[in-house]
Enzyme design. Structure first.
Site, mmCIF file in Angstrom:
data_model
loop_
_atom_site.group_PDB
_atom_site.id
_atom_site.type_symbol
_atom_site.label_atom_id
_atom_site.label_comp_id
_atom_site.label_asym_id
_atom_site.label_seq_id
_atom_site.Cartn_x
_atom_site.Cartn_y
_atom_site.Cartn_z
ATOM 1 N N GLU A 324 0.841 -1.190 0.000
ATOM 2 C CA GLU A 324 0.000 0.000 0.000
ATOM 3 C C GLU A 324 0.880 1.245 0.000
ATOM 4 O O GLU A 324 1.749 1.387 0.870
ATOM 5 C CB GLU A 324 -0.909 0.051 1.231
ATOM 6 C CG GLU A 324 -1.968 -1.021 1.288
ATOM 7 C CD GLU A 324 -2.896 -0.825 2.479
ATOM 8 O OE1 GLU A 324 -4.086 -1.139 2.330
ATOM 9 O OE2 GLU A 324 -2.439 -0.364 3.546
ATOM 10 N N CYS A 325 0.649 2.131 -0.957
ATOM 11 C CA CYS A 325 1.329 3.419 -1.025
ATOM 12 C C CYS A 325 2.849 3.246 -0.914
ATOM 13 O O CYS A 325 3.479 2.776 -1.846
ATOM 14 C CB CYS A 325 0.771 4.373 0.019
ATOM 15 S SG CYS A 325 1.120 6.120 -0.362
ATOM 16 N N GLY A 326 3.470 3.587 0.210
ATOM 17 C CA GLY A 326 4.902 3.406 0.340
ATOM 18 C C GLY A 326 5.327 1.966 0.136
ATOM 19 O O GLY A 326 6.365 1.696 -0.480
ATOM 20 N N MET A 329 5.398 1.294 -3.528
ATOM 21 C CA MET A 329 6.596 1.836 -4.154
ATOM 22 C C MET A 329 7.794 0.910 -3.973
ATOM 23 O O MET A 329 8.625 0.757 -4.875
ATOM 24 C CB MET A 329 6.909 3.213 -3.577
ATOM 25 C CG MET A 329 5.821 4.247 -3.802
ATOM 26 S SD MET A 329 6.261 5.840 -3.058
ATOM 27 C CE MET A 329 4.642 6.545 -2.781
ATOM 28 N N THR A 424 -1.371 -0.922 -4.388
ATOM 29 C CA THR A 424 -2.250 0.219 -4.577
ATOM 30 C C THR A 424 -1.612 1.456 -3.961
ATOM 31 O O THR A 424 -0.806 1.360 -3.029
ATOM 32 C CB THR A 424 -3.620 0.012 -3.907
ATOM 33 O OG1 THR A 424 -3.452 0.014 -2.475
ATOM 34 C CG2 THR A 424 -4.266 -1.296 -4.336
#
Length: 436
Positions: A324-326, A329, A424
């Site tokens: 999720e998010c970080g 990445m 995501t």
């Protein structure tokens, strides 16, 4: 459970400082205070937990249905009362309604039947503060503004003028806090610096409690929490697997407490590990879950964490991995930090993200999955929230979901998938609800 919501006309009024001061003051007095935060926020809840010595939970009227809200409020069992810190202005929320409202602080107060205590930054005004408070009190008939705390009061005369005007409107003033410019917490691009990074958090919380004790009528505030208690439903959230390897350290800390408690209640086991300590996820886990946080501040260490990356890649060959998010990445090919330096990440997805050029992406998200995320089936609707400054340089993989914002408009960054790996940019809050 009896509770009190700390609200304000706008952001920056002092909700966090007052909430933490009240929580710490009541806790020091021997009372058991259950902390909550309205809206999607990870950082404030960690401060709440430190102030009260109890796990803090989020309450969100856009993403959460009434049964889930009631179940989360029920986590206050065993406490003397609850204090919920509001978000933004008390009526501020999404333009279109979600599950039980627009995501406003007032929605939570109405759903739970808790009174609201307003904290008002009165700098630059005097009697006009009473007009603002009266307008807020009468804006919605289903919420109850029980009193106000004046913040950043300049002098005794300033306080006297405002108290007199408040008295004319019948609004109780339960405290007046003077201007104290040196108590602010350090901030970074997603909000406050995390509680775990604060060098003297205990002393700082005690100072807030001292200020609140000196300037607020604590017995009167506690009296506002008296209300009828009702039995809450059990907290249950669909887990993405029965054995969940969860990344947890200062780079990966953004996961909602109600999800972890709900997954455990459903029989799941949480297996924490630290990428920053170069720990690999448990080999027998059903799924690896990388939450958001601040990996961009530790990108060099993550890129050099050989055991972590090797274990992550090995798991992805056999079983699901989700970010999720970080965390998303880190699953990508590369992460470019704020200085423009590119760091090689896990390479399990083709995503290349960059913090070199900041652009805010913020808002509620509703998604329908194209493919499973662990044990969460394809077709499931997820409700969550996105808050990032990172941009997308490359995202070559298939989209994970059809994603819309709170108003039903399509969001182009729908996450991505490759093999067993999914990710995501939005953080999961709840499953189910209206389709995307």
């Amino acid at each position: 459970m009896t509770g009190l919501v700390i609200a304000a006309p706008r952001s920056g009024s002092g909700k966090t400082m007052l909430s933490l001061g009240l929580m710490r003051a009541f806790t020091r007095a021997g009372l058991r205070v259950q902390p909550f935060k309205t809206g999607p926020d990870y950082i404030d809840t960690a401060f709440h937990a430190a102030a009260c010595g109890r796990l803090a939970f989020n309450l969100d009227g856009w993403a959460m249905g009434a049964p889930l809200l009631d179940a989360i409020a029920g986590q206050a069992g065993g406490a003397d009362f609850a204090i919920a810190e509001g978000a933004m202005g008390l009526f501020d929320g999404a333009a279109a309604p979600g599950e039980t409202g627009h995501g406003a602080t007032a929605d939570i107060a109405a759903q739970l039947g808790w009174p609201m205590l307003l904290v008002m930054d009165v700098s630059g005004q005097s009697q006009s503060a009473a007009a603002v408070a009266q307008g807020l009190r009468g804006f919605r008939p289903d919420v109850h503004v029980a009193g106000v705390i004046l913040n950043r009061v300049a002098s005794e005369r300033h306080e006297r003028l405002i108290r007199g005007a408040m008295e004319q409107t019948g609004i109780a003033v339960l405290g007046a806090i003077p201007r104290l410019p040196d108590i602010r917490l350090p901030e970074r691009h997603l909000g406050l610096v995390q509680a775990a990074e604060h060098p003297d958090l205990g002393q700082w919380l005690d100072r807030l409690a001292d200020i609140v004790t000196a300037h607020v009528d604590l017995p009167a505030v506690q009296a506002l929490t008296q209300a009828e208690c009702t039995e809450a439903p059990p907290l249950h959230c669909t887990p993405p697997g029965q054995r969940i390897a969860l990344a947890q350290d200062v780079a990966f800390s953004f996961v909602y407490a109600h999800l972890l408690e709900g997954w455990r209640a459903a029989g799941a086991e949480i297996l924490p590990f630290s990428p920053l300590a170069d720990e690999a996820p448990a080999r027998d886990a059903d799924i690896v879950w990388l939450p958001g946080g601040y990996p961009e501040l530790h990108a060099g260490r993550i890129a050099a964490a050989v055991r972590f990356l090797t274990g992550l890649r090995d798991h992805a060959m056999r079983k699901p991995v989700h970010g999720e998010c970080g965390g998303y990445m880190v699953l990508g090919a590369a992460l470019i930090d704020a200085q423009g330096e590119s760091h090689r990440m896990a390479g399990l997805l083709g995503l290349v993200s960059s913090h070199a050029e900041r652009r805010l992406h913020l808002g509620y998200r509703r998604a329908r999955l194209h493919t499973p995320v662990g044990a969460i089936a394809a077709g499931t609707v997820l409700r969550g929230h996105e808050f990032r400054y990172a941009g997308i340089i490359e995202q070559p993989d298939e989209p994970l979901a059809d994603v819309t914002d709170a108003e039903g408009q399509a969001v182009s960054a729908g996450g991505s998938r490759r093999g067993h790996v999914t990710g995501t940019f939005f953080h999961l809050v709840a499953t189910g609800g209206a389709p995307a």
